[in-house]
Scaffold this active site. Structure first.
Site, PDB file in Angstrom:
ATOM      1  N   ALA A 256      35.799  23.637  35.905  1.00  0.00           N
ATOM      2  CA  ALA A 256      34.987  23.193  35.110  1.00  0.00           C
ATOM      3  C   ALA A 256      33.925  24.107  34.675  1.00  0.00           C
ATOM      4  O   ALA A 256      33.305  23.600  33.495  1.00  0.00           O
ATOM      5  CB  ALA A 256      34.228  22.325  36.069  1.00  0.00           C
ATOM      6  N   ALA A 257      33.797  25.008  34.901  1.00  0.00           N
ATOM      7  CA  ALA A 257      32.722  25.977  34.482  1.00  0.00           C
ATOM      8  C   ALA A 257      33.244  26.357  33.042  1.00  0.00           C
ATOM      9  O   ALA A 257      34.401  26.679  32.713  1.00  0.00           O
ATOM     10  CB  ALA A 257      32.831  27.205  35.291  1.00  0.00           C
ATOM     11  N   PRO A 258      32.500  26.468  32.051  1.00  0.00           N
ATOM     12  CA  PRO A 258      30.810  26.660  32.382  1.00  0.00           C
ATOM     13  C   PRO A 258      30.072  25.133  32.219  1.00  0.00           C
ATOM     14  O   PRO A 258      28.972  25.162  32.310  1.00  0.00           O
ATOM     15  CB  PRO A 258      30.348  27.342  31.294  1.00  0.00           C
ATOM     16  CG  PRO A 258      31.321  27.231  30.185  1.00  0.00           C
ATOM     17  CD  PRO A 258      32.583  26.913  30.771  1.00  0.00           C
ATOM     18  N   GLY A 259      30.992  24.364  32.358  1.00  0.00           N
ATOM     19  CA  GLY A 259      30.283  22.663  32.566  1.00  0.00           C
ATOM     20  C   GLY A 259      30.290  21.917  31.517  1.00  0.00           C
ATOM     21  O   GLY A 259      29.560  20.896  31.529  1.00  0.00           O
ATOM     22  N   GLY A 260      30.670  22.516  30.230  1.00  0.00           N
ATOM     23  CA  GLY A 260      30.557  21.393  29.188  1.00  0.00           C
ATOM     24  C   GLY A 260      30.953  19.956  29.045  1.00  0.00           C
ATOM     25  O   GLY A 260      30.313  18.973  28.816  1.00  0.00           O
ATOM     26  N   LYS A 261      32.049  20.218  29.597  1.00  0.00           N
ATOM     27  CA  LYS A 261      32.859  18.812  30.021  1.00  0.00           C
ATOM     28  C   LYS A 261      32.164  18.017  30.910  1.00  0.00           C
ATOM     29  O   LYS A 261      32.336  16.808  31.143  1.00  0.00           O
ATOM     30  CB  LYS A 261      34.289  19.032  30.083  1.00  0.00           C
ATOM     31  CG  LYS A 261      35.055  19.468  28.665  1.00  0.00           C
ATOM     32  CD  LYS A 261      36.563  20.182  29.001  1.00  0.00           C
ATOM     33  CE  LYS A 261      37.362  20.595  27.828  1.00  0.00           C
ATOM     34  NZ  LYS A 261      36.534  22.059  27.759  1.00  0.00           N
ATOM     35  N   ASP A 279      35.559  24.877  40.409  1.00  0.00           N
ATOM     36  CA  ASP A 279      35.974  25.876  39.737  1.00  0.00           C
ATOM     37  C   ASP A 279      35.989  27.177  40.999  1.00  0.00           C
ATOM     38  O   ASP A 279      35.287  27.230  41.850  1.00  0.00           O
ATOM     39  CB  ASP A 279      34.978  26.636  38.519  1.00  0.00           C
ATOM     40  CG  ASP A 279      35.553  27.358  37.724  1.00  0.00           C
ATOM     41  OD1 ASP A 279      35.953  27.040  36.493  1.00  0.00           O
ATOM     42  OD2 ASP A 279      35.824  28.426  37.688  1.00  0.00           O
ATOM     43  N   ASP A 305      39.453  27.179  44.984  1.00  0.00           N
ATOM     44  CA  ASP A 305      40.861  27.171  44.203  1.00  0.00           C
ATOM     45  C   ASP A 305      41.651  25.950  44.140  1.00  0.00           C
ATOM     46  O   ASP A 305      41.679  25.349  45.267  1.00  0.00           O
ATOM     47  CB  ASP A 305      41.742  28.099  45.157  1.00  0.00           C
ATOM     48  CG  ASP A 305      43.199  28.292  44.485  1.00  0.00           C
ATOM     49  OD1 ASP A 305      43.244  27.726  43.260  1.00  0.00           O
ATOM     50  OD2 ASP A 305      44.068  29.111  44.954  1.00  0.00           O
ATOM     51  N   CYS A 377      43.072  25.152  25.908  1.00  0.00           N
ATOM     52  CA  CYS A 377      42.840  25.471  24.537  1.00  0.00           C
ATOM     53  C   CYS A 377      43.735  26.397  24.005  1.00  0.00           C
ATOM     54  O   CYS A 377      43.475  27.546  23.426  1.00  0.00           O
ATOM     55  CB  CYS A 377      41.282  26.245  24.829  1.00  0.00           C
ATOM     56  SG  CYS A 377      41.081  27.556  25.889  1.00  0.00           S
TER      57      CYS A 377
END
EC number: 2.1.1.176
Length: 435
Positions: A256-261, A279, A305, A377
Site C-alpha cells: 500500500a505505501a505510500p498510501g495514495g490508493k 506493506d 510480507d 505500473c
C-alpha cells in the site's frame, strides 16, 4: 561514494548521476541528500539536469567516447558523469555554453579532479567546436534514450504504438491532483485554484481529478495543510472506483505505501468495516501514515510480507483486496527516468515470481464472492496479462470481471500505455472468487 565535501551545484548533480548509473542507487534517495544543500531554485535545477541526463544516456555516452581517449577509472570515474552533465547542458538545456563549460570545469575541483580540470575543459570545448550537439545518432534505440533490452521488449509487445510510447516516456509527466472529497468538494477546490491564479484542466474520466498546467511546489498549493488533495496520477486514480468497496466490508490494500490508493478507498467509502494497509517497508509506511494524517483519514497499518499471510493475517477473510504488485515500473519511466538504468533484464523474471507468490498467498484470504483487483505500473505483458492468464489457469475458483470491453481470458485486464489520456502506464485486472 559520499557527497562532495562542500556544496557545489554541478558537482552535486554529477554525484547524483554517478550514484544512479554506477552504483545503482535510486535517484529519490540521492536527490534528497543533494538537494538539501541548495536553495529551492537550485534544487529544481539539479533535479531537472539529472533527470535530463537519465533520459539521454545513450547519446551522451556516444559523445563521451568520441571525445575522451581513455576511460577514467577509480575515484576519477565520477568526472565522466560530470562530462555527461556538461554535454547535456550544451545540447538539451537553456544553460549558456559559457556557463556550461566554466561552471562544470570548476565543479571538477570539488570532485577531486584538480589535476584533470584541463582535460574537462578541453573535452567540453571540443564538444562546442565540433558542433556535436547537432550530431545525434540515427539509431532509434539511441534516440529513445532507453536501454536496448527495454526498447526491444516494448517493440515486441507494442509494434504499432512504439513511437508514441517512447515519445511519452521522454516527456515530463503532468501533475495530477485528486481532491479529497471528505474535506473539500471538487467545485470548491477548483475555485480555490482559480482564485490563486493557478491554471488547470479537468478530466472527463476522473471526477475527482485536477491536472495542473502550472508547475508549483506542491506544499504551496491551496489546501495542502488541510488535506484537501493528494498528488496521484490519473491511472492510479482508477483503482478505488474499480475495486468499489461497499459499506461494512473488510478491505485490504496490499503493497500500500505510500498510501495514495488507501486514501482514495477511504475517501470513496468511509463506511468500510475495516481498511488494512499492508506493506513490507517500514520507512515507506511512515510516509503512508503522514499522508493519512494530513488527509485526516484512518486505516489499520501493518508492516509485513504480503506473501506470508501467516505472519499477519487474523483468519478473517476480506471482501475486497487491492494488490498493487511490485513490478518493473516501466509505465512510470517518464516520472522516474532513472528506472530505465536501475532495472535489469533478470529483474523481470524475479518480479514475475514474486507477483505469483503474492497472488497465490492472498487468494485464500479473500471471501467466496469477493473481488481482487490486481494492478501494476508496468507495461510489460509478462507482468500483466500473462501473469493473470496464468493465475486464472491455476485457480479454478477465479473468474475475470472485465474492467474494459476488449477483455478476454486470453487477453485479460486493461493495459494503459504511457501518455494515454495524459496518464502513466498502468495495468488493471479484476478477479472474482466463486461462491
Amino acid at each position: 561514494m559520499k557527497l562532495p565535501p562542500y556544496a557545489n551545484l554541478r558537482a552535486d548533480t554529477a554525484w547524483v548521476i554517478y550514484s544512479v548509473l554506477e552504483l545503482g542507487k535510486s535517484s529519490r534517495d540521492c536527490l534528497a541528500k543533494a538537494q538539501a544543500r541548495h536553495s529551492k531554485q537550485d534544487s529544481a535545477w539539479l533535479q531537472e539536469m539529472a533527470m535530463g541526463v537519465f533520459r539521454h544516456v545513450p547519446q551522451l555516452q556516444i559523445w563521451l567516447r568520441q571525445l575522451l581517449d581513455q576511460p577514467l577509472k577509480g575515484n576519477k570515474k565520477i568526472l565522466e558523469h560530470l562530462l555527461l552533465l556538461g554535454f547535456y547542458q550544451q545540447a538539451y538545456s537553456r544553460v549558456s555554453d559559457h556557463a556550461a563549460v566554466s561552471a562544470t570545469v570548476d565543479a571538477a575541483e570539488v570532485l577531486g579532479g584538480m589535476r584533470l580540470k584541463g582535460l574537462i575543459n578541453a573535452v567540453l570545448r571540443n564538444f562546442q567546436r565540433q558542433g556535436l550537439a547537432e550530431q545525434t545518432s540515427s539509431d532509434p534505440i539511441v534516440a529513445s534514450g532507453l536501454p536496448k533490452w527495454i526498447y526491444k521488449r516494448i517493440a515486441a509487445a507494442y509494434p504499432d504504438q512504439l513511437t508514441d510510447i517512447v515519445d511519452a516516456m521522454n516527456k515530463p509527466a503532468p501533475v495530477w491532483l485528486r481532491v479529497n472529497t471528505r474535506q473539500c468538494s471538487h467545485e470548491k477546490y477548483c475555485k480555490a485554484l482559480t482564485d490563486a491564479g493557478i491554471h488547470f484542466e479537468l478530466s472527463e474520466q476522473h471526477p475527482d481529478a485536477v491536472i495542473l498546467l502550472d508547475r508549483l511546489p506542491i506544499t504551496t498549493l491551496p489546501g495542502y495543510p488541510q488535506g484537501w488533495f493528494s498528488v496521484q496520477d490519473g491511472a492510479a486514480q482508477l483503482a478505488a472506483p474499480l475495486l468499489a468497496p461497499e459499506a461494512n466490508e473488510r478491505v485490504l490494500d496490499c503493497c500500500a505505501a505510500p498510501g495514495g490508493k488507501t486514501a482514495h478507498l477511504l475517501e470513496k467509502q468511509p463506511a468500510m468495516a475495516t481498511c488494512i494497509a499492508l506493506d513490507s517497508e517500514s520507512l515507506r509506511l511512515e510516509r503512508l501514515n503522514e499522508n493519512l494524517d494530513r488527509l485526516q483519514l484512518e486505516a489499520e497499518v501493518i508492516c509485513a510480507d504480503a506473501s506470508d499471510p501467516d505472519s499477519w493475517w487474523d483468519g478473517n477473510q476480506f471482501d475486497r483486496i487491492l494488490l498493487d504488485a511490485p513490478c518493473s515500473a516501466t509505465g512510470v519511466i517518464r516520472r522516474h527516468p532513472d528506472i530505465r538504468w536501475l532495472r535489469k533484464p533478470a529483474d523481470i523474471e524475479a518480479l514475475q515470481a514474486l507477483q505469483q507468490r503474492i497472488l497465490d498467498a492472498l487468494w485464500p484470504t479473500l471471501k467466496p464472492g469477493g473481488t481482487l483487483l490486481y494492478a501494476t505500473c508496468s507495461i510489460l505483458p509478462d507482468e500483466n496479462s500473462a501473469q493473470i492468464q496464468q493465475f486464472l489457469a491455476r485457480q479454478q475458483d477465479a473468474t475475470l470481471a472485465p474492467v474494459s470491453d476488449s477483455e478476454t481470458n486470453d487477453q485479460p485486464g486493461r493495459q494503459i500505455l504511457p501518455g494515454e489520456q495524459q496518464m502513466d502506464g498502468f495495468y488493471y485486472a479484476r478477479l472474482l472468487k466463486s461462491v
